[in-house]
Write an enzyme that holds these catalytic residues in place. Structure first.
Site, PDB file in Angstrom:
ATOM      1  N   PHE A 153       0.829  -1.202   0.000  1.00 55.75           N
ATOM      2  CA  PHE A 153       0.000   0.000   0.000  1.00 55.75           C
ATOM      3  C   PHE A 153       0.870   1.262   0.000  1.00 55.75           C
ATOM      4  O   PHE A 153       1.867   1.338   0.708  1.00 55.75           O
ATOM      5  CB  PHE A 153      -0.912  -0.030   1.238  1.00 55.75           C
ATOM      6  N   ASN A 177      -3.610   2.961  10.430  1.00 56.01           N
ATOM      7  CA  ASN A 177      -4.404   3.352   9.272  1.00 56.01           C
ATOM      8  C   ASN A 177      -4.898   2.038   8.665  1.00 56.01           C
ATOM      9  O   ASN A 177      -4.352   1.548   7.682  1.00 56.01           O
ATOM     10  CB  ASN A 177      -3.528   4.135   8.289  1.00 56.01           C
ATOM     11  N   PRO A 178      -5.921   1.430   9.295  1.00 52.56           N
ATOM     12  CA  PRO A 178      -6.351   0.097   8.859  1.00 52.56           C
ATOM     13  C   PRO A 178      -7.225   0.208   7.610  1.00 52.56           C
ATOM     14  O   PRO A 178      -7.652   1.307   7.257  1.00 52.56           O
ATOM     15  CB  PRO A 178      -7.188  -0.378  10.044  1.00 52.56           C
TER      16      PRO A 178
END
Lengths: 420, 366
Positions: B164, B268-269
């Site tokens: 990510f 920051n899931p």
């Protein structure tokens, strides 16, 4: 006029005469001229190290009064410090002021020693006018001592002249295309690059802050942060309108156009300098809609910082992270707020001071770049340089800068002797 | 337990999403691997590669002109279809690609001015540059995967396909931690946890703020992310401050006594509602790991799980900050923290990002 020839002479020392064709004096600076004239100075000074400055007797008289005052004050302060009954506050206040005077006092003591030596040599020569060997020797020594006295006087004068604390700082350079449309934007780019190359030759760090390109890839607006020693002090005189006369690349009929670019030089400042509080800032991005966060992958991290009390905004987009865009925007904002504060202080000073060069009047037309004639003229010192291409490559800009620094110093001396 | 209900629900209703939602406790045990044993070797970002290639300035300019024309040809089509990049943004990316490829940056202003026959040294073959830019436009490959890095805060983090890409909004999480530790030495010295670290961005950001007085454990389920994060930690010389562990959420911490011990929990899931995934911008939808994006039916699965666990792990006065999808999730989370965990937390705050969207929920353990 004497002033003109003195300036001319000093400039000759600074760079080769061939580069300068014309020196005519500043009509619009007649007030300063007359101020200098009334002080009846014959200033014969230059920045180059090998020349011995010559100070007028009037100026030396004025300075001598100042030196006596400093010596007197120093003695008073010493007395306070040596008084056992002085309170701790008195003591530390006196001590602090004494420390400030120390630099001047050292020079003054040196000067006094030298002056005693001169007196001694003079009386020696008066006492034995017959001894030729002795006279020759004493005369030699006297010559050296007088040179040394002059050197110390000139150092002292320099230390007594008002100094701009911002001179040592880095600066923010802003170049804006003015009248003349696309051609003005192209010239704004040329000017911006001229300062970039000039900074390189000086060993300064030149960081582009933001560039807004025009359709023809000129610069509508561009800014940079320049860091190094004495950057602001050297570049501050560049603020103002720079006019260009040339046949634009866009012009088919070969007609010469006149356009203008404005340059602003602001001293760099930080949040502490301008007492900037976080509550006074609003920071936003102007990314196009959407939910943001994980939804969007964009390399656009443009940031706009608004200073709420003044309504001033700064937007930066060219850095690769939001954090860095924000940091740059804050840097520019701080410089602008600092400049506002400085000009506020400046306005409240005496009229004479505000009329001096470098007062930051950005509407003043300071220089003309005439390409067909291959010349650049600085209207404040009335100097024309005939190698425009070198100038645009960032070389020889010192011709103007040194002349302006010299002018500044002469102005300062004039106001020194007229106000003390 | 609330969390498990949601999980089951989302899995049953959306069987199409086969990739196991591994954050759920039962599933993650299956996926658990020993700490960072992976032999995955992260790719070197473009700007760190040796300048082993050369090309003439004119060839480079030719490529640049081609790429600019190519970028302009898309017009507003990407913006219109999924709020993707416009040509001016692509052209700015192009300048950064040159910056990363070219050994001598001082040549950049000369591109297009003079001396075309001059040879320049490149970190990538000129043919590869053509192929890279085709991938950017035709495949909508994120620019950060093209150059192998993302500039985030004052860091340059290595990223690659499968990991990510940290977002600008998340930079603010570090500012909130900075504010908290600036007047609390006790918290600065403690143990911090970054859950779902990805490239290691948050952990490294915090690690630098702790000034080697505290420690950070950064966790990611994705072995590739864990190895990229390790690479980034090493590049910033923070091996003694940050430890990367691979596994699901708090699982890899089982060997440490952490109940009421942690100074901070930051995450920051994944928080995008599953239904929103097909409509995402192509760069995100087709290239970024779904594992880091999909937060279940309402996007709250992981956030709720983390919040509930955090209550028992933070020491008194400990700090937490979570990124969310926006206003709705922020409100829901605060509600939940106030009611379900009544008395556990104080000073709950919703913090907006610079676009004005309520983005983070922060607070302290009582």
């Amino acid at each position: 006029m004497r002033m003109r020839s003195n300036l001319f002479w000093a400039l000759k020392k600074l760079q080769s005469i061939s580069a300068i064709s014309r020196i005519d004096h500043l009509n619009h600076r007649s007030s300063i001229q007359s101020a200098i004239a009334t002080a009846s100075l014959s200033i014969f000074r230059s920045f180059s190290a090998e020349t011995q400055p010559q100070l007028s007797t009037d100026l030396i008289k004025v300075m001598e009064q100042r030196l006596l005052a400093i010596e007197h004050r120093s003695v008073c302060l010493e007395n306070i410090i040596n008084q056992p009954e002085a309170s701790p506050t008195e003591y530390s206040r006196a001590n602090k002021e004494l420390r400030k005077l120390r630099g001047s006092m050292e020079l003054i003591n040196e000067l006094r020693t030298k002056q005693k030596e001169i007196e001694g040599l003079k009386s020696l020569m008066a006492e034995c006018p017959e001894d030729k060997d002795m006279l020759d020797m004493a005369n030699d020594e006297l010559g050296q001592a007088i040179d040394e006295e002059k050197r110390l006087q000139s150092l002292l004068l320099k230390s007594l002249l008002p100094k701009d604390d911002a001179d040592e700082r880095g600066c923010i350079l802003e170049v804006r295309a003015g009248t003349g449309g696309e051609e003005a934007s192209l010239f704004a780019m040329d000017i911006f690059k001229m300062y970039e190359r000039y900074s390189q030759t000086k060993g300064w760090k030149f960081e582009v802050v933001d560039v807004t390109e025009s359709d023809l890839r000129g610069y509508k607006e561009a800014s940079a942060a320049i860091s190094g020693t004495d950057v602001y002090g050297k570049l501050k005189f560049e603020s103002g309108i720079h006019r260009v006369q040339r046949v634009p690349v866009t012009e088919k009929s070969g007609r010469i156009h006149t356009s203008a670019v404005s340059v602003a030089i602001l001293p760099q400042a930080d949040q502490v300098d301008v007492q900037l509080k976080n509550e006074d800032l609003r920071i936003d991005t102007y990314r196009s809609g959407g939910s943001g966060g994980q939804h969007a992958n964009t390399t656009n991290s443009a940031v706009r910082v608004t200073h709420i009390p003044s309504g001033m905004t700064v937007s930066i987009q060219d850095e690769r992270s939001q954090h860095m865009n924000k940091a740059k925007a804050l840097k520019v904002l701080c410089a602008k707020l600092y400049e506002i504060e400085r000009s506020r202080i400046h306005m409240s000073r005496s009229k004479l001071r505000s009329e001096q060069i470098g007062s930051g009047d950005r509407s003043e037309r300071i220089r003309t770049y005439n390409f067909p004639q291959g010349r650049v003229t600085d209207h404040r010192v009335g100097i024309t340089h005939h190698a425009i291409d070198d100038m645009m490559q960032g070389e020889n800009l010192d011709i103007f800068i040194d002349a302006l620094l010299l002018q500044q110093e002469m102005d300062a001396i004039a106001s020194f002797s007229s106000t003390h | 337990m609330k969390i498990s209900v949601i999980r089951t629900y989302s899995c049953n209703t959306f069987p199409i999403f086969h990739k196991p939602k591994t954050q759920s406790l039962s599933l993650c045990t299956r996926f658990r691997r020993p700490i960072c044993s992976s032999s995955l070797k992260p790719k070197t970002p473009l700007f760190l590669r040796p300048p082993n290639y050369s090309a003439t300035l004119s060839d480079l300019k030719k490529w640049h002109d081609w790429a600019k024309t190519f970028s302009s040809s898309i017009g507003s089509s990407f913006v219109d279809s999924d709020n993707g990049p416009d040509p001016s943004l692509l052209c700015r990316e192009l300048n950064w690609l040159i910056e990363d490829s070219l050994e001598d940056h001082s040549l950049i202003p000369q591109l297009g001015i003079q001396d075309y026959s001059t040879n320049v040294r490149l970190r990538v073959d000129i043919d590869e540059l053509y192929s890279l830019w085709k991938q950017r436009i035709e495949e909508r490959k994120p620019f950060q995967y093209i150059v192998g890095c993302e500039h985030w805060r004052d860091l340059v983090l290595s990223v690659e396909e499968g990991v990510f890409i940290p977002r600008p909004e998340t930079e603010l999480l570090i500012d909130s931690v900075s504010d908290v530790v600036s007047n609390n030495e006790e918290l600065r010295k403690g143990l911090w946890v970054d859950l779902g670290t990805g490239s290691g961005a948050i952990a490294i950001g915090i690690g630098r703020i702790l000034e080697s007085r505290g420690r950070v454990i950064a966790i990611d389920l994705n072995p590739l992310a864990a190895s990229v994060a390790s690479f980034n930690v090493q590049r910033y010389g923070l091996q003694n401050v940050i430890e990367i562990r691979q596994g699901s959420w708090f699982e890899p911490l089982k060997d440490i006594e952490i109940e009421e011990k942690l100074s901070g929990v930051i995450s920051n899931p994944p928080y995008i509602p599953s239904d929103d995934i097909p409509g995402l911008q192509a760069e995100v939808r087709t290239h970024e790991p779904r594992l880091a994006l999909d937060g279940g039916l309402d996007g709250m699965d992981d956030l709720l799980y983390l919040c509930n666990r955090t209550a028992s792990l933070l020491k008194p006065g400990g700090f937490f900050a979570f990124e969310t999808n926006g206003k709705k999730q922020c409100k829901f989370l605060v509600d939940c923290l106030e009611n379900d965990n009544a008395g556990s937390f104080c000073n709950l705050k919703i913090v907006s990002d610079f676009a004005g969207i309520p983005r983070f929920v922060t607070g302290f353990h009582q």
